[in-house]
Design an enzyme around this catalytic site. Structure first.
Site: not given
Ligand code: AMP
Length: 277
Positions: A34, A150, A28
């Site tokens: 995202h 990850q 979130g």
């Molecule tokens: P998180 O909410 O931080 O767990 O991220 C959820 C998903 O969004 C994960 O697969 C992250 O790698 C991806 N994500 C987060 N930041 C970015 C970004 N700047 N560019 C592309 N994907 C992202």
């Protein structure tokens, strides 16, 4: 868009037969990074499911679980605008009821890089993502390259456990000055926010060194470290690894990827880049 909070209700969703289901797991506080994953799922799939769950199991005892930024109303309105079919928002008590005892670990890879300074982090990530996959039943799962380790580990988990699932990666979405978008960027004060683009500067400089003919990983890492230190960043790690196995390399080739983790004040930021694109 249907908002589902209960696990039995999500399990009971009947997708149209033959529909391709795309899934985007998130914690979130959504941003354009995202949403780029949501858009990719929307482009490729018939049904798009996004989960929002701040997963306690992937935070260490001294980490930011309590203060992790949250704004559910804004998140849901963004997901609606991006034509998501199902927003799945489980409760921690339902995901990890009393007596919960089953954990998923991709051994070896989970101890490297971020795993070295965040013990149990990837165990928490793998466990929650496998649980979400079992609840949502997707065909494709979209992950950001921003969290390259990850993505790599979850792809390995899907392969090792014979999950009938494609794990796809999407490019890093950045701010204008190159800082990778992240929910945790909201922790940065204005001075730290200016300094924070040093991770991107260090990656760009590394890529330029490679373009100019430098192949020695140690020299490229030393230059990146100097850039981080001159911006008051505290380095957790700077490594150049082979993108196909996450093992450190001495000499640069097409698969070489630099990964950085550094603290800018209290917030810890990560970023990475392929060096020979
Ligand atoms: P998180 O909410 O931080 O767990 O991220 C959820 C998903 O969004 C994960 O697969 C992250 O790698 C991806 N994500 C987060 N930041 C970015 C970004 N700047 N560019 C592309 N994907 C992202």
């Amino acid at each position: 868009m249907q908002v589902i909070r209960s696990i039995p209700q999500m399990l009971a969703v009947q997708y149209t037969p033959a529909a391709q289901v795309g899934f985007v797991p998130t914690m979130g506080y959504l941003h354009d990074g995202h949403l780029s994953l949501v858009d990719a799922a929307r482009r490729d799939c018939d049904v798009v499911v996004v989960s929002i769950f701040v997963n306690p199991a992937q935070f260490g005892p001294s980490e930011d679980l309590q203060s992790y930024p949250r704004d559910m109303d804004r998140d849901l309105s963004l997901l609606q605008k991006h034509h998501v079919d199902y927003a799945f928002l489980p409760d921690a008590e339902d995901m990890y009821p009393e007596g919960y005892a089953t954990w998923v670990e991709v051994s070896g890879l989970s101890d490297l890089l971020c795993g070295a300074s965040r013990p149990n982090h990837f165990k928490g990530v793998c466990t929650v993502v496998l649980k979400l996959i079992n609840i949502v039943h997707p065909h494709c799962m979209y992950m950001g390259e921003k969290d390259f380790q990850q993505y790599f580990i979850l792809r390995k988990m899907a392969e090792d456990l014979n999950l009938n699932l494609r794990v796809l990666s999407c490019p890093i979405i950045r701010e204008e000055d190159g800082l990778a978008k992240s929910s945790r960027n909201s922790y940065l004060d204005s001075q730290q926010r200016q300094q924070a683009s040093c991770l991107y500067q260090a990656l760009r400089n590394s890529r330029q060194m490679v373009k100019a003919g430098e192949c020695d990983a140690a020299k490229i890492i030393a230059a990146a470290e100097a850039i981080l230190i001159s911006n008051n960043a505290k380095v957790d790690y700077i490594q150049i690894v082979n993108s196909t196995n996450l093992m450190p390399v001495d000499s640069i080739d097409e698969n070489s990827r630099m990964l950085i983790a550094a603290w800018i004040g209290k917030p810890r930021l990560i970023d990475n880049m392929l060096l020979k694109a």
